[in-house]
Design a protein around this motif. Sequence first.
Motif, PDB file in Angstrom:
ATOM      1  N   SER A 250       0.861  -1.189   0.000  1.00  0.00           N
ATOM      2  CA  SER A 250       0.000   0.000   0.000  1.00  0.00           C
ATOM      3  C   SER A 250       0.890   1.229   0.000  1.00  0.00           C
ATOM      4  N   VAL A 251       0.719   2.054  -1.015  1.00  0.00           N
ATOM      5  CA  VAL A 251       1.440   3.328  -1.042  1.00  0.00           C
ATOM      6  C   VAL A 251       0.466   4.369  -0.493  1.00  0.00           C
ATOM      7  N   ILE A 252       0.853   4.959   0.621  1.00  0.00           N
ATOM      8  CA  ILE A 252      -0.011   5.894   1.333  1.00  0.00           C
ATOM      9  C   ILE A 252       0.519   7.310   1.135  1.00  0.00           C
ATOM     10  N   ALA A 253      -0.415   8.263   0.975  1.00  0.00           N
ATOM     11  CA  ALA A 253      -0.003   9.661   0.788  1.00  0.00           C
ATOM     12  C   ALA A 253       0.992  10.044   1.881  1.00  0.00           C
ATOM     13  N   LYS A 254       2.071  10.693   1.456  1.00  0.00           N
ATOM     14  CA  LYS A 254       3.193  11.041   2.333  1.00  0.00           C
ATOM     15  C   LYS A 254       2.741  11.602   3.683  1.00  0.00           C
ATOM     16  N   GLU A 255       1.744  12.539   3.640  1.00  0.00           N
ATOM     17  CA  GLU A 255       1.327  13.226   4.873  1.00  0.00           C
ATOM     18  C   GLU A 255       0.521  12.319   5.811  1.00  0.00           C
ATOM     19  N   ASP A 256      -0.088  11.236   5.258  1.00  0.00           N
ATOM     20  CA  ASP A 256      -0.898  10.340   6.100  1.00  0.00           C
ATOM     21  C   ASP A 256      -0.114   9.144   6.636  1.00  0.00           C
ATOM     22  N   TRP A 257       1.068   8.945   6.092  1.00  0.00           N
ATOM     23  CA  TRP A 257       1.844   7.753   6.463  1.00  0.00           C
ATOM     24  C   TRP A 257       2.456   7.917   7.849  1.00  0.00           C
ATOM     25  N   LYS A 258       2.382   6.849   8.628  1.00  0.00           N
ATOM     26  CA  LYS A 258       2.972   6.891   9.973  1.00  0.00           C
ATOM     27  C   LYS A 258       4.178   5.977  10.030  1.00  0.00           C
ATOM     28  N   VAL A 259       5.232   6.447  10.701  1.00  0.00           N
ATOM     29  CA  VAL A 259       6.436   5.631  10.856  1.00  0.00           C
ATOM     30  C   VAL A 259       6.064   4.386  11.660  1.00  0.00           C
TER      31      VAL A 259
END
Length: 200
Positions: free
Chosen positions: A178-187
Amino acid sequence: MQTEPIKPKYGQLLRDFVAQLRAIHIDQLERKWITLSMLVVGLFVGIITIDAFFHGVNPPSKVETVDSASMHLNKEFAEDNLGVQVDDKGNVIIRMVAGRYTFFPKHISVPSETPLTFRWVSMDVLHGVHIPMTNMSTMIVPGYVAEITTTFPKPGDYPVLCNEYCGLGHNHMWSNISVIAKEDWKVPVKLPAKGGSNNE
Ligand SMILES: [Cu+2]
């Protein structure tokens, strides 16, 4: 026994060869095309040479080896060290193991528009990895680490497919990313690192 010096012998051979080439009749037009194709070959070899020596472009794995038989034991590719991790410098590193007939972990989430370093290894035979609609495509040769750095521009779900025939279950060998929008992705929660280098 009389020995001939080697150098003049080869020099003579070369001179004969050139003389023979000169003696062949080559049409003017053909000569032009031969020259043109030689120049094109020279151009491509030049580009590869410049990239290799000045831009550091090398085959994906850079010949980094790993012991397939013991890599799951408390090393970089131990089970709980697989998947997405962010190192101290903020680089996103993804460690994946290919084995008959899946990729481990089965599902991962990564941020879009971010440089991602994938480190692929095989636990058994030759596999390949292909993520359609992206430039991710490489062989995973047993005993070697295939390292690829890429960026996925568009968020979405992508299949991860094996593209090297690896046995009867090959057509079921897939996983999911899953490629998640940069701003929504959590480490992802960082697990205690187990061993760094595995070049033992
Ligand atoms: Cu396969």
